[in-house]
Design an enzyme around this catalytic site. Structure first.
Site, short mmCIF file in Angstrom:
data_model
loop_
_atom_site.label_atom_id
_atom_site.label_comp_id
_atom_site.label_asym_id
_atom_site.label_seq_id
_atom_site.Cartn_x
_atom_site.Cartn_y
_atom_site.Cartn_z
N LYS A 92 0.86 -1.18 0.00
CA LYS A 92 0.00 0.00 0.00
C LYS A 92 0.90 1.24 0.00
CE LYS A 92 -4.27 1.19 2.47
NZ LYS A 92 -5.06 0.84 3.68
N GLU A 139 -19.83 -6.58 9.82
CA GLU A 139 -20.75 -5.83 10.67
C GLU A 139 -21.85 -6.71 11.26
OE1 GLU A 139 -18.83 -3.09 7.72
OE2 GLU A 139 -19.94 -4.99 7.56
N ARG A 182 -25.92 -3.02 6.69
CA ARG A 182 -25.55 -4.42 6.52
C ARG A 182 -25.85 -5.27 7.74
NH1 ARG A 182 -20.08 -3.94 3.02
NH2 ARG A 182 -20.16 -6.17 3.27
#
Length: 657
Positions: free
Chosen positions: A289, A375, A403
């Site tokens: 990254k 979640e 969600r």
């Protein structure tokens, strides 16, 4: 002219030599740093997928082959090579979206920026291709290792692996910083052989031979069955020693890799192998990254996952730190509460720092749990912790509560679990657009029995209402607040017995009660502005902040009965929102005062700044005041109750003010 300027579509990449590709990758990284530093955006993830994106577009044929980006924040390079090179207004109103957008390009497929969903899209698209007689078209997914912490991804993998006819190539962008690449001469030697091994394993002749041997041995009685199992176990053991296959091969999918995601040649070789296999394949790529940009690589927290405006040379923010953010207020307060109460635990879904649980974790590392992009699991796990005697605080972005609604309803609320859910970035969030606005929570939460819902208007009320929330032990509680900086403190002139704050009465001491303005959370400044404007028109008003939106306080209903018109200003969808709930409670109590819900339309709202989005939908003081004046005058419904002694006005008739 640089190479990037000559790329108008993916087909232009096929003309480039290996040296030109390396130069192009460098140009792209320079472009990203230069442009994203001016507008803000997701910098680190895109610096990490340059070679992967170039390789995907060189090996596959978009848009005939569908390319899907999980989450989509790593699609900037894809935008550049599909003809979108004006990043001057990235994530700004009228400019490029920070995520894939079908309105921008035929090369963009999935717009939703909620993680872990890409593989389900791929499952559906590839099924449709086969059923429509287009089985030679590929579906390519670029999914991060973080997204694979979501259960939905594994549900999809289970289905994709079950059908060998479908041409699905899943590129796992593994940039986890815990990954430590093996080094040394033996590792280099094995790495040099791995492409040859993969070439054999993904060849159709190899597959047919294995199937033939398997069939003959399994039909050879007990001895044959034993021989097959022994040889298969030995083969799997050698493969796992040579190049670990992990869960992917256990699911029945071919696995290629791991490959260096920044080695263009290795990436394309792996992708060609996957393409030639003509069935479901995992390509495992190791990337960094923020690759190629030292400030991002040195950033310990998240390698510049998302940045504001920064100095491209140093990576330092250009704007001096201003007001404190809502998130930082929560972060400090929950850490202090945790110091006082050992039963408080924190839960989040791969968002420890963004939602502000990092300070709590620093003080009490054994009491904060990052469950990954899960979640649903977070809410049900919280219910279990509550049953075990703890008080969980689940911190999420408001958009991601969508969600986990079933778990909040059936696992937390049904079981009367003392769980506090903290929703960051509620309402209109701005630059990230439709799938990141936290505008659905107020309407969703109205349907949950027994739930307590708070919307603080300023920092002091956030601290206060958070403490009140964690004191509730027999029902779910929710505290929701906006993105960005906290505004000025808005002090009440009175607090009623049930906790409702009266923010203003204009004119002071007036016995006339024209309009009751109910302000939800951060809309208090807007509500007070409307009140001032109404006063200039000779219309009296009372502004209140319920603080707790659920359950609806009795004083709200009583005040509504005393006024001629009620206005509810909220930054959630009007349909089924706070205004609708208060209207229902008023009717149940026999109060027939007209009520107008002022909120967001049931639409997917394009990106722009928060103020721009609110202006687009009419949530401005000028527009609201204009409508309220018309309602008081009786020229627009809902029409205010007439003054004592007056008849109800017909449309267009002006009552006495």
């Amino acid at each position: 002219m640089g190479l990037l300027e000559t790329i108008h579509g993916p087909q232009d990449l096929s003309k480039l030599s290996e040296a030109q590709l390396a130069a192009l990758a460098g140009e792209i990284r320079t472009f990203l740093v230069s442009n994203v530093s001016r507008t803000g955006g997701h910098l680190g993830p895109n610096l990490g997928v340059v070679e992967l994106t170039l390789g995907i577009h060189r090996v596959f044929d978009s848009p005939r082959d569908s390319i899907i980006f999980d989450t989509g924040h790593q699609s900037y390079v894809h935008k550049l090579v599909t003809g979108r090179q004006d990043f001057s207004t990235l994530r700004q109103q009228g400019g490029l979206s920070g995520y894939p957008s079908r309105a921008e390009s035929v090369h963009d497929v999935v717009e939703s920026s909620h993680a872990s969903s890409s593989l389900s899209w791929a499952d559906g698209i590839s099924r449709a291709r086969v059923l429509n007689g287009e089985g030679d078209r590929y579906t390519v997914v670029l999914v991060g290792d973080g997204a694979l912490t979501g259960g939905m991804a594994w549900e999809a993998l289970n289905n994709i692996a079950a059908d060998k006819r479908r041409r699905v190539v899943i590129v796992v962008n593994d940039n986890g910083r815990s990954y430590a690449p093996t080094i040394g001469g033996v590792a280099d030697y094995l790495a040099s052989l791995r492409p040859t091994l993969d070439s054999v394993r993904t060849h159709r002749v190899y597959e047919r031979t294995l199937d033939w041997v398997k069939l003959r041995m399994q039909n050879g009685g007990t001895a044959g069955e034993f021989s097959y199992k022994s040889l298969h176990a030995m083969k799997k053991g050698i493969k796992d020693w040579w190049a670990p296959q992990g869960l992917f091969e256990d699911l029945g999918m071919k696995y290629v890799g791991p490959v260096d995601g920044h080695d263009q040649s290795a990436v394309e070789q792996a992708l060609h192998l996957a393409r030639n296999y003509e069935g479901p394949v995992i390509v495992h790529a190791i990337t960094e990254k923020g690759h190629g940009y030292a400030p991002a690589r040195a950033h310990e927290a998240d390698q510049f996952h998302a940045v504001g405006v920064i100095d491209p040379e140093t990576g330092e923010p250009v704007d001096a730190a201003g007001q404190q953010s809502w998130t930082s207020v929560f972060a400090n307060e929950i850490a202090d509460i945790a110091d006082e109460r050992p039963d408080i635990v924190g839960i989040t879904g791969a968002m420890l720092i963004p939602v502000g649980l990092h300070r709590f974790a620093a003080r009490h590392p054994d009491r904060v749990f990052d469950v990954g992009i899960a979640e649903q699991h977070a809410l049900t796990s919280a219910a279990g912790m509550a049953f075990g005697g703890l008080h969980p605080v689940v911190a999420l972005y408001a958009t991601f509560l969508n969600r986990a609604f079933d778990q909040l309803l059936m696992d937390v609320a049904l079981h009367e679990a003392g769980v506090t859910v903290v929703l960051d970035r509620s309402g209109v969030t701005g630059p990230d657009g439709a799938s990141h606005h936290g505008m659905w929570d107020l309407a969703m939460l109205q349907a949950v029995p027994g739930l307590h819902l708070a919307a603080p208007r300023d920092a002091s009320r956030l601290r206060e209402e958070l403490r009140e929330a964690v004191a509730i032990g027999d029902a779910p509680s929710v505290v929701r607040y906006s993105k960005g900086s906290v505004g000025a403190e808005v002090e009440a002139i009175e607090r009623l017995d049930d906790g409702v704050d009266v923010l203003s009465r204009r004119p002071a001491g007036s016995r006339q009660n024209d309009v009751l303005i109910i302000s939800v959370g951060a809309m208090s400044e807007l509500a007070l502005d409307v009140s001032n404007r109404l006063g200039a028109q000779g219309i009296s008003s009372t502004v209140i902040d319920p603080r707790w939106l659920l359950p609806v306080c009795r004083s709200v209903i009583d005040l509504a009965a005393e006024h001629r018109l009620v206005i509810v200003i909220e930054d959630g969808v009007r349909a089924g929102g706070v205004g609708s709930r208060i209207r229902q409670e008023m009717r149940s109590a026999g109060v027939d005062t007209a009520l107008n819900e002022v909120g967001l339309p049931v639409e997917f709202l394009d990106h722009g700044s928060r103020s721009q989005v609110l202006e687009r939908v009419g949530l401005t003081a000028q527009k609201i005041t204009h409508d309220v004046v018309a309602q008081v005058l009786g020229t627009k419904v809902p029409v205010a109750r007439p003054l004592a002694g007056d008849h109800a006005p017909a449309t267009g008739q002006l009552p006495n003010l």
